[in-house]
Design a protein around this motif. Structure first.
Motif, mmCIF file in Angstrom:
data_model
loop_
_atom_site.group_PDB
_atom_site.id
_atom_site.type_symbol
_atom_site.label_atom_id
_atom_site.label_comp_id
_atom_site.label_asym_id
_atom_site.label_seq_id
_atom_site.Cartn_x
_atom_site.Cartn_y
_atom_site.Cartn_z
ATOM 1 N N ARG A 38 0.838 -1.201 0.000
ATOM 2 C CA ARG A 38 0.000 0.000 0.000
ATOM 3 C C ARG A 38 0.875 1.254 0.000
ATOM 4 O O ARG A 38 0.619 2.199 -0.748
ATOM 5 C CB ARG A 38 -0.913 -0.011 1.229
ATOM 6 N N VAL A 39 1.920 1.254 0.840
ATOM 7 C CA VAL A 39 2.809 2.408 0.916
ATOM 8 C C VAL A 39 3.558 2.595 -0.390
ATOM 9 O O VAL A 39 3.679 3.715 -0.913
ATOM 10 C CB VAL A 39 3.801 2.238 2.091
ATOM 11 N N SER A 87 4.781 4.688 10.375
ATOM 12 C CA SER A 87 3.581 5.453 10.729
ATOM 13 C C SER A 87 2.309 4.827 10.166
ATOM 14 O O SER A 87 1.233 5.401 10.299
ATOM 15 C CB SER A 87 3.715 6.897 10.234
ATOM 16 N N ASN A 88 2.452 3.656 9.541
ATOM 17 C CA ASN A 88 1.291 2.979 8.959
ATOM 18 C C ASN A 88 0.659 2.065 9.998
ATOM 19 O O ASN A 88 1.316 1.137 10.495
ATOM 20 C CB ASN A 88 1.732 2.179 7.728
ATOM 21 N N PRO A 89 -0.615 2.260 10.374
ATOM 22 C CA PRO A 89 -1.246 1.436 11.416
ATOM 23 C C PRO A 89 -1.249 -0.053 11.087
ATOM 24 O O PRO A 89 -1.043 -0.888 11.984
ATOM 25 C CB PRO A 89 -2.677 2.000 11.476
ATOM 26 N N LEU A 90 -1.462 -0.403 9.827
ATOM 27 C CA LEU A 90 -1.499 -1.824 9.454
ATOM 28 C C LEU A 90 -0.127 -2.458 9.646
ATOM 29 O O LEU A 90 -0.017 -3.580 10.163
ATOM 30 C CB LEU A 90 -1.959 -1.970 7.999
ATOM 31 N N ALA A 100 11.266 -7.963 0.310
ATOM 32 C CA ALA A 100 10.749 -9.178 -0.323
ATOM 33 C C ALA A 100 9.220 -9.180 -0.342
ATOM 34 O O ALA A 100 8.604 -9.570 -1.339
ATOM 35 C CB ALA A 100 11.268 -10.416 0.414
ATOM 36 N N TYR A 101 8.602 -8.728 0.762
ATOM 37 C CA TYR A 101 7.135 -8.681 0.823
ATOM 38 C C TYR A 101 6.569 -7.745 -0.238
ATOM 39 O O TYR A 101 5.568 -8.054 -0.886
ATOM 40 C CB TYR A 101 6.680 -8.204 2.207
ATOM 41 N N ALA A 102 7.194 -6.577 -0.384
ATOM 42 C CA ALA A 102 6.652 -5.571 -1.294
ATOM 43 C C ALA A 102 6.881 -5.925 -2.755
ATOM 44 O O ALA A 102 6.101 -5.535 -3.622
ATOM 45 C CB ALA A 102 7.275 -4.205 -0.998
ATOM 46 N N ALA A 103 7.947 -6.679 -3.037
ATOM 47 C CA ALA A 103 8.351 -6.890 -4.429
ATOM 48 C C ALA A 103 7.693 -8.087 -5.088
ATOM 49 O O ALA A 103 7.578 -8.133 -6.310
ATOM 50 C CB ALA A 103 9.869 -7.039 -4.514
ATOM 51 N N GLY A 104 7.279 -9.092 -4.309
ATOM 52 C CA GLY A 104 6.784 -10.316 -4.946
ATOM 53 C C GLY A 104 5.778 -11.053 -4.106
ATOM 54 O O GLY A 104 5.158 -10.497 -3.192
ATOM 55 N N SER A 105 5.627 -12.334 -4.404
ATOM 56 C CA SER A 105 4.646 -13.168 -3.740
ATOM 57 C C SER A 105 5.037 -13.434 -2.290
ATOM 58 O O SER A 105 6.187 -13.777 -1.996
ATOM 59 C CB SER A 105 4.517 -14.496 -4.490
ATOM 60 N N LEU A 106 4.078 -13.313 -1.368
ATOM 61 C CA LEU A 106 4.351 -13.537 0.048
ATOM 62 C C LEU A 106 4.752 -14.987 0.331
ATOM 63 O O LEU A 106 5.731 -15.222 1.045
ATOM 64 C CB LEU A 106 3.138 -13.143 0.893
ATOM 65 N N PRO A 107 4.038 -16.007 -0.189
ATOM 66 C CA PRO A 107 4.479 -17.383 0.078
ATOM 67 C C PRO A 107 5.903 -17.658 -0.385
ATOM 68 O O PRO A 107 6.645 -18.388 0.268
ATOM 69 C CB PRO A 107 3.464 -18.233 -0.689
ATOM 70 N N VAL A 108 6.292 -17.097 -1.509
ATOM 71 C CA VAL A 108 7.654 -17.297 -2.005
ATOM 72 C C VAL A 108 8.664 -16.656 -1.056
ATOM 73 O O VAL A 108 9.693 -17.256 -0.713
ATOM 74 C CB VAL A 108 7.810 -16.726 -3.424
#
Length: 307
Positions: free
Chosen positions: A28-29, A58-61, A230-238
């Motif tokens: 989201r950011v 500063s992001n609540p999530l 890694a989370y922002a760039a691609g698949s979370l399971p990977v």
């Protein structure tokens, strides 16, 4: 036996939930501030997530995900107190099993049977590896000079993963950066052992004056940054799979080098290690080629991974 199993499974779920929440926040950011990265410096060119650290904090999530991760660490510590590393660590690989349905829930897409089989294969591979007697280095006194040598080698390996990830498509980028994060978390585990020993044997002041605690802070911070990348760039399971598999394998290598733990030598142990490697390889290949996993990429992730 039942209580530590339940607690370890709860820790795995909390880690999976934390990763899911932080990935959503990171994407989201990145999406909201995607156009502002044109003037990024040299460092943020290799790790674009650095340009968004202040916004993430500063992001609540993201903060909710961080609190969930902290609860996961506390729950893991409780499980380790109630039982042994040999039982708890294999159970923590079930984080992959929790991650897949959580991603499916967010994406409103049912996981494929092949995805479940790939994740189960990887979990089984790590579980077998950690269950081989003598394979998981849980005993032995640390040789500090060897620890420093291991940390140097790990730092070089992390730098190589960051460089290799540049210009790769999102799935490969996330996996490669995830390997780097897993290396950092493995080093952190070793440093936690040294810091805990300092604290129990020499007290708070001696621990504050010794280097492992400061090195622990650095390795953990770098691991968290790489994880967010890694989370922002691609698949979370990977990304989670890369971290989950790399962490125990690197811990094993450091244990042999720095804690004088003998590697398995019997035919049964070597066969188990070989079976573990095969299961990990099959699971990784299956997960990387899954259509559902490849679709778990944000629209801006392709440019984000290649910047």
């Amino acid at each position: 036996m039942i209580l530590p199993v339940v607690v370890a499974l709860l820790a795995a779920f909390l880690f999976a939930a934390s990763a899911t929440l932080q990935q959503r926040a990171s994407r989201r950011v990145v999406s909201e501030h995607h156009a502002g990265r044109a003037s990024a410096g040299r460092l943020t060119r290799y790790l674009p997530v650095l340009a968004h650290v202040n916004r993430l904090l500063s992001n609540p999530l993201w903060l909710f995900g961080w609190v969930t991760n902290l609860l996961g660490f506390l729950t893991q510590a409780l499980a380790l107190h109630l039982s042994s590393v040999a039982l708890v660590q294999p159970l923590l690989t079930t984080q992959l099993l929790f991650t897949l349905p959580l991603v499916a829930f967010w994406n409103r897409q049912r996981p494929l049977t092949r995805d479940w089989l790939a994740v189960l294969s990887m979990c089984a591979g790590v579980a077998i590896f950690l269950s081989v007697r003598g394979a998981a280095p849980v005993e032995g006194a640390a040789d500090r000079s060897a620890v420093l040598l291991s940390m140097t080698a790990a730092a070089v390996a992390v730098l190589i993963t960051v460089l290799l990830a540049q210009g790769k498509e999102p799935t490969v980028h996330a996996a490669t950066i995830g390997v780097g994060a897993g290396i950092c978390f493995a080093v952190s585990a070793v440093l936690i052992k040294l810091t805990t020993t300092d604290l129990l044997d020499h007290g708070v002041l001696a621990t504050a004056l010794d280097w492992p605690g400061y090195a622990l802070a650095i390795s953990t911070a770098v691991g968290l940054l790489l994880g967010q990348q890694a989370y922002a760039a691609g698949s979370l399971p990977v990304a989670v799979a890369a971290m989950t598999v790399t962490n125990p394998l690197v811990s094993y290598l450091i244990g042999i080098l720095a804690f004088h733990v003998s590697p398995p030598t019997s035919a049964g142990q070597l066969a188990a290690v070989a079976a573990s490697g095969l299961l990990l390889f099959l699971g990784a290949v299956g997960l990387a080629h899954s259509p559902a996993i490849r679709h778990d990429v944000a629209p801006e992730a392709l440019e984000y991974a290649r910047i």
